[in-house]
Scaffold this active site. Structure first.
Site, mmCIF file in Angstrom:
data_model
loop_
_atom_site.group_PDB
_atom_site.id
_atom_site.type_symbol
_atom_site.label_atom_id
_atom_site.label_comp_id
_atom_site.label_asym_id
_atom_site.label_seq_id
_atom_site.Cartn_x
_atom_site.Cartn_y
_atom_site.Cartn_z
ATOM 1 N N SER A 139 0.869 -1.178 0.000
ATOM 2 C CA SER A 139 0.000 0.000 0.000
ATOM 3 C C SER A 139 0.901 1.220 0.000
ATOM 4 O O SER A 139 2.100 1.127 0.263
ATOM 5 C CB SER A 139 -0.928 0.010 1.214
ATOM 6 O OG SER A 139 -0.209 0.229 2.406
ATOM 7 N N LYS A 140 0.326 2.363 -0.294
ATOM 8 C CA LYS A 140 1.096 3.606 -0.264
ATOM 9 C C LYS A 140 0.127 4.758 -0.135
ATOM 10 O O LYS A 140 -1.008 4.697 -0.657
ATOM 11 C CB LYS A 140 1.929 3.754 -1.549
ATOM 12 C CG LYS A 140 3.227 4.520 -1.344
ATOM 13 C CD LYS A 140 4.224 3.711 -0.533
ATOM 14 C CE LYS A 140 5.533 4.456 -0.350
ATOM 15 N NZ LYS A 140 6.495 3.678 0.433
ATOM 16 N N GLY A 141 0.555 5.781 0.551
ATOM 17 C CA GLY A 141 -0.286 6.959 0.706
ATOM 18 C C GLY A 141 0.515 8.226 0.531
ATOM 19 O O GLY A 141 1.748 8.221 0.643
#
Length: 897
Positions: A139-141
C-alpha cells in the site's frame, strides 16, 4: 447527489429506492445526445457506484473521506489497487492506495500537487513487489498541502496537522476489532464487508510522525494501538538500525563477491545520490571502511572528492551523519583530495578541475552547468552507484522524460545504457525506471530492483507490527505490562534485524542462481508469466516483461532473462504461491508451528510460545513464511513447473517441499555452504548450493508423485531416520570403481578449499535422491538400508542407468514437451532401478547383494546382453537424443517384465 445519499446515509436501509433511481438515471443517460456529456455523466455515475464507504454522514467532520473499489472507477489508470481512500479538506488532499485487504506501506508528504496520485500509484506498485517478503501486500499513501506556509516552522506544523487529517480520514471509515469481533465505524455503511486491517509507515516528510499517528490510533481506540504506525517511541528506529541500507548491502555484496571483489577488505569507488543526514545514504556510506566516495549530490549540493582516502573520508562522513540536519556544505574542505569541492546546485556554472573531470570520466574543459555535472556523476566510471535519494535519475534510451513522470529531474536524467558503474545498489525507491534497469543489465551492469534491494525497511516494520500484535495478547490478559512489552521489544531488536537481513541475503542468493541458468529456462518463465496473467496478478506491459513473441525470439537468439526481470518474477511467484497456500489447509498443519515460531525472536518464543497460534494473522504469516521459504530455496519456477508436470496444486508442492527439506536436514546443508561466502570461488559455491537444491527438488517430486497419506509431521518422522542412515553409509556401498569416481570429486573440491566434510557430502549428494525408493525396497524386501543402497548403485553402474541419467541431464530443453518427456523418462529410470532391486532380492534367500544381482541378471542374460550392445552403440555416437533414450528405456523395461 440523491443516489449517493441513498447508498450511504446511515438511516437508509431499503435498497428499492436506490435501484429505482439507478434505473431512472440510466434512462436519462440514454437520452443525452452529446457523446462528451454522456461520457462525463457516466463517469460520475461510475465513481458513485465504485464508492464503498464515506464519512460524509459522521458528524463534526471538517474533511471528507471516500473509499473506492478502484477497479470499478471508470478510466482509472492501471495498475488498479484493490481499494483507495481519498481524503479532502480545504487545506489538504490525500490518497491511500491498497493492493489488498491486508496491506501496508508508507505515507509521504508530496510536493507534486498536480499528479501526486501518479506518484503514489508508482510507489504502491513498487511496494506490491517489495512486500512479497512480508505478510501484507503493498500500500502507499500521500498528501499535499493546498496553502503551504512560507515560514519554515509554520510549514512543519501544517504538514503535521494535515497528516493528522489524513490519518483521521482513514480511520473514520475503517473497521475495528473489539474482543476479536469486527465493529464497523459509526454512521458509515459498509457494502464492502469487513475490513479492519490498516497499517501505515513513515516515508518522505513523515519520518517523525509515527507517534503522532499512533496517538490518533489510540484516540480512535483502534485495535492495533501503536502497531498502527511502525517506528515511534516504542518501535524500531530504522535510521538508528540502518536496516534499509544494510539490506541493500546484502545485494551489493553479492554482486561484488561474484565479481571477485570483497567490499569489506578491498577499496572500491562509489558515486551516489543523497547526503549523510539521510537514513539510506548515510547508513549506506558507513557500512564498510573500504568506500572511496568520489562524488554525490542531493537536492541542494554537489560533492566531488576525486581521490578520496578511505579512512579520512569515512571519519568525515561519520561526523556529518551524527550532525543533525547536515548537508554536503558542512563537509570539511581540508578532508577533500586536490581538485575536489562542494557546490550548490543553484550556481550559474561550475569549473571542474582536471582531477575531478578524470574521476568522473569527463573530457574537455571549460565551465559546466550544475545539471551537466550531475549527469556526469550518474555516468561516472566507478565500481558502485549507490542510490539513496528521492527521484528517478535513470531511464532507458528509448524512454522519454515524459514517460518517467518526474519533471524535477528531467535536466539531469541519463540512460541506463550510458551508466559506467559496475554495480548499482538501490537503497532509494524509483531511482531507475524498470526499463532502465533492464537496459543497464543487458549492457553488463549488475543490478536488482529497488523492491529487492531496499525491502529490509518494510520487512523490519512488518516484524515490529506482528510482534506488537502477538504481545498484545498477553498484555490484554494481564500477563505482560506495556512497559514490559516495550522492554522486550527493545531486547530482541538485533534478533529481528538479523532475521530481516537474512531475508535479503536469501533473495539475492536465489536471484544469482536463477541468473546463472535463466537462458535454459525461458519456457518455464513464459509458462509462469502466462499463469500469473491468468490469475490476474500480473500485467506484462506494466511490469516491462517481454511478450510471448519476444520470449520466443530470445529462445531462438539464445538470450537469457535480465536480472531485473527475474526480480519481478521472484516477487510475483511468491505472491501467487502465498495466495494459493492461504486458501488451502496447509497453514493449519500443526507441524508448521515450528516455522511460525522461527519467525519470532527466541526470547519471545520462550515466554509466549503458547499464544503464537492465536496470532490474528497466523494463517497469513504461515502462508507468507512458506511461500518465501519455497521460492527462496528452490527458485522462481519450481512450483509452476511441478504443477504443470504433475497436475498438482501449489500447496501440495509446498507440502512435498517441506517433507524433502526436513528429512534431508537441508537447512543445515545450506547453512554450511553459505558459511563459505568469500572463502571459495562463487561459481563453485553456487555448484555446492545447487547440489543441495537438486536433492531437495528431487525428493519433493518423489513425495508429490507418491503422496503419503500420513500427516506432515508423521511422514517426516518416519522418513528422516532412514535418510540419515543412508547418508551415514553411502560412502561404504557401491563398487570400488563407483566410489573412486566420487572420491576423485572430493579430492578436487578439497583442492579448491572446500572443507572435507562438505566435499564428501556434495560428491555423494546426487545418490541420496534415491532415499525414498531405497526405503520402500528395504521395507518390502526385509533388507537393510545399506544392502539396498549397495544394490541401487551397483544396478546404476552395471546396467548403465547412471549413464542414461547423465544423458538426460545434458539434453537441450527447447520446448516444454521435451522437458516434460525428459523428466518423465527420469522418473521411469528411478522407478526401474527400484523395481530391479526389489526383484533381485525376491527369492534370493538373503544372499549377498552381489550374488543376488548376478543371479537376477543371469536369469535375463539375453535381455541384458542386448541392452549392453545398445549402450555400446549409443556411447559411440557423438550425440544422444530423446529418441535414442526412449529406445533404451523400452529395452530396460524388458528386464523387469
Amino acid at each position: 447527489m440523491r443516489l449517493f445519499e441513498l447508498r450511504f446515509h446511515p438511516g437508509e436501509v431499503d435498497t428499492a429506492p436506490e435501484d429505482a433511481l439507478r434505473a431512472e438515471i440510466g434512462a436519462d443517460l440514454d437520452g443525452v445526445k452529446s457523446l462528451d456529456e454522456d461520457q462525463i455523466l457516466r463517469a460520475a455515475l461510475g465513481l458513485v457506484e465504485a464508492t464503498v464507504r464515506t464519512n460524509a454522514y459522521r458528524p463534526g467532520r471538517r474533511y471528507l473521506s471516500f473509499k473506492f473499489e478502484s477497479a470499478r472507477v471508470p478510466n482509472m489508470p492501471k495498475p488498479s489497487p484493490l481499494f483507495e481512500i481519498f481524503v479532502y479538506s480545504t487545506h489538504m488532499e490525500g490518497i491511500h492506495l491498497r493492493g489488498g485487504k491486508v496491506a501496508r506501506g508508507g505515507i509521504r508528504w508530496s510536493d507534486r500537487k498536480e499528479d501526486y496520485r501518479t506518484e503514489v500509484l508508482g510507489l504502491m506498485k513498487a511496494q506490491m513487489v517489495k512486500n512479497a517478503v512480508i505478510v501484507p501486500v503493498g500500500s502507499k499513501g500521500g498528501f499535499v498541502l493546498k496553502r503551504p506556509p512560507i515560514d519554515r516552522e509554520a510549514l512543519k506544523a501544517d504538514v503535521a496537522k494535515q497528516y493528522s487529517t489524513l490519518m483521521r480520514g482513514l480511520l473514520d471509515i475503517t473497521d475495528n476489532l473489539v474482543g476479536g469481533e469486527v465493529v464497523h465505524p459509526p454512521d458509515v455503511r459498509v457494502p464492502d464487508g469487513d475490513d479492519p486491517y490498516l497499517v501505515v509507515a513513515a516515508d518522505k516528510g513523515t519520518a517523525t510522525f509515527s507517534d503522532l499517528a499512533n496517538g490518533i490510533s489510540a484516540e480512535y481506540g483502534f485495535w492495533l494501538g501503536d502497531a498502527f504506525a511502525s517506528g515511534g517511541s516504542d518501535g524500531y528506529d530504522h535510521k538508528e538500525l540502518g536496516i534499509t541500507a544494510k539490506g541493500a548491502w546484502e545485494s551489493v555484496k553479492r554482486h561484488f563477491r561474484e565479481l571477485g571483489h570483497d567490499v569489506m577488505t578491498t577499496p572500491f569507488t562509489v558515486v551516489g545520490v543523497g547526503d549523510m543526514s539521510g537514513d539510506v545514504f548515510g547508513n549506506g556510506m558507513l557500512y564498510t571502511d573500504q568506500i572511496r566516495l568520489v562524488a554525490a549530490f542531493d537536492h541542494r549540493h554537489l560533492f566531488v572528492d576525486p581521490d578520496p582516502d578511505p579512512a579520512v573520508s569515512l571519519a568525515e562522513r561519520r561526523r556529518l551523519f551524527e550532525l543533525a540536519g547536515s548537508s554536503w556544505d558542512d563537509y570539511d574542505r581540508t578532508a577533500i583530495s586536490p581538485g575536489g569541492g562542494v557546490w550548490t546546485r543553484t550556481e550559474k556554472s561550475i569549473e571542474l578541475s582536471s582531477e575531478a573531470r578524470a574521476a568522473l570520466g569527463m573530457e574537455g574543459d571549460g565551465p559546466l552547468t550544475p545539471s551537466e555535472v550531475l549527469s556526469a556523476v550518474l555516468r561516472a566510471p566507478v565500481d558502485l552507484f549507490w542510490n539513496g535519494g528521492i527521484g528517478t535519475f535513470v531511464k532507458a534510451s528509448y524512454e522519454t522524460n515524459a514517460d518517467v513522470g518526474d519533471r524535477s529531474n528531467d535536466a539531469i536524467r541519463v540512460n541506463g545504457a550510458d551508466l559506467r558503474a559496475r554495480v548499482v545498489g538501490e537503497g532509494g525507491n524509483l531511482g531507475f525506471t524498470q526499463k532502465a534497469r533492464i537496459e543497464y543489465a543487458e549492457a553488463g551492469g549488475r543490478i536488482n530492483t529497488d523492491a529487492i534491494d531496499n525491502s529490509a525497511g518494510v520487512d523490519c516494520s512488518d516484524h515490529e507490527v506482528n510482534l506488537k500484535i502477538l504481545l498484545g495478547i498477553p498484555v490484554a490478559s494481564g500477563d505482560l505490562t506495556l512497559k514490559q512489552r516495550n522492554n522486550l521489544l527493545r531486547s530482541v531488536e538485533q534478533d529481528v534485524a538479523a532475521h530481516v537481513l537474512y531475508d535479503n541475503y536469501l533473495q539475492a542468493q536465489i536471484l544469482s542462481q536463477e541468473d546463472a541458468v535463466s537462458g535454459e529456462r525461458l519456457e518455464s518463465y513464459e509458462d509462469l508469466i502466462a499463469a500469473l496473467e491468468g490469475e490476474g496478478l500480473l500485467d506484462r506491459e506494466i511490469e516491462s516483461l517481454p511478450s510471448s513473441e519476444q520470449m520466443a525470439e530470445r529462445r531462438r537468439a539464445g538470450r537469457a532473462m535480465a536480472r531485473p526481470e527475474l526480480c519481478i518474477l521472484l516477487a510475483y511467484a511468491k505472491r501467487s504461491l502465498e495466495e494459493a497456500i492461504r486458501q488451502s489447509p496447509l497453514p493449519d498443519d500443526p507441524y508448521l508451528e515450528r516455522d511460525l515460531r522461527g519467525y519470532f525472536p527466541a526470547k519471545v518464543v520462550e515466554r509466549f510460545a503458547d499464544v503464537i497460534w492465536q496470532h490474528p494473522l497466523r494463517r497469513e504469516l504461515a502462508s507468507t513464511i512458506i511461500a518465501n521459504e519455497v521460492v527462496n530455496a528452490q527458485g522462481i519456477t519450481f512450483v509452476s513447473r511441478l504443477c504443470a508436470e504433475t497436475g498438482a496444486e501449489p500447496a501440495e508442492v509446498a507440502r512435498a517441499y517441506y517433507i524433502a527439506r526436513d528429512i534431508t536436514d537441508a537447512v543445515d546443508r545450506w547453512a554450511d555452504v553459505e558459511a563459505l561466502d568469500g572463502k571459495i570461488d562463487p561459481v563453485l559455491q553456487n555448484t555446492l548450493m545447487v547440489g543441495v537444491d537438486t536433492l531437495v527438488g528431487d525428493l519433493s517430486r518423489w513425495y508429490l508423485l507418491n503422496a503419503p497419506t500420513a500427516s506432515l509431521g508423521e511422514t517426516i518422522a518416519e522418513a528422516k531416520p532412514v535418510f540419515q542412515e543412508l547418508a551415514a553409509t553411502i560412502e561404504r556401498v557401491g563398487s570400488d570403481a563407483w566410489r573412486e569416481i566420487r572420491e576423485a570429486n572430493v579430492r578436487e573440491l578439497v583442492t579448491e578449499r572446500v572443507p572435507d566434510e562438505i566435499a564428501h557430502r556434495h560428491a555423494f549428494e546426487p545418490e541420496l535422491s534415491h532415499a525414498a525408493d531405497i526405503a520402500m525396497v528395504a521395507r518390502q524386501s526385509d533388507r537393510s538400508i545399506e544392502e539396498v543402497a549397495d544394490a541401487f548403485f551397483r544396478i546404476g553402474e552395471q546396467l548403465h542407468l547412471d549413464w542414461l541419467e547423465r544423458q538426460l541431464l545434458n539434453l537441450p530443453e527447447t520446448s516444454n514437451w521435451q522437458r516434460w518427456a525428459a523428466q518423465a523418462m527420469d522418473d521411469d529410470l528411478m522407478a526401474l532401478r527400484r523395481d530391479i532391486a526389489l526383484r533381485a532380492f525376491q527369492g534370493s534367500d538373503g544372499a549377498p547383494v552381489g550374488t543376488a544381482l548376478d543371479a537376477y541378471t543371469a536369469s535375463r542374460s539375453e535381455s541384458v546382453e542386448r541392452f549392453g550392445r545398445l549402450m555400446t552403440s549409443m556411447g559411440a555416437q557423438d550425440e544422444t537424443n530423446l529418441a535414442a533414450l526412449t529406445v533404451a528405456l523400452r529395452q530396460l523395461r524388458s528386464l523387469v517384465s
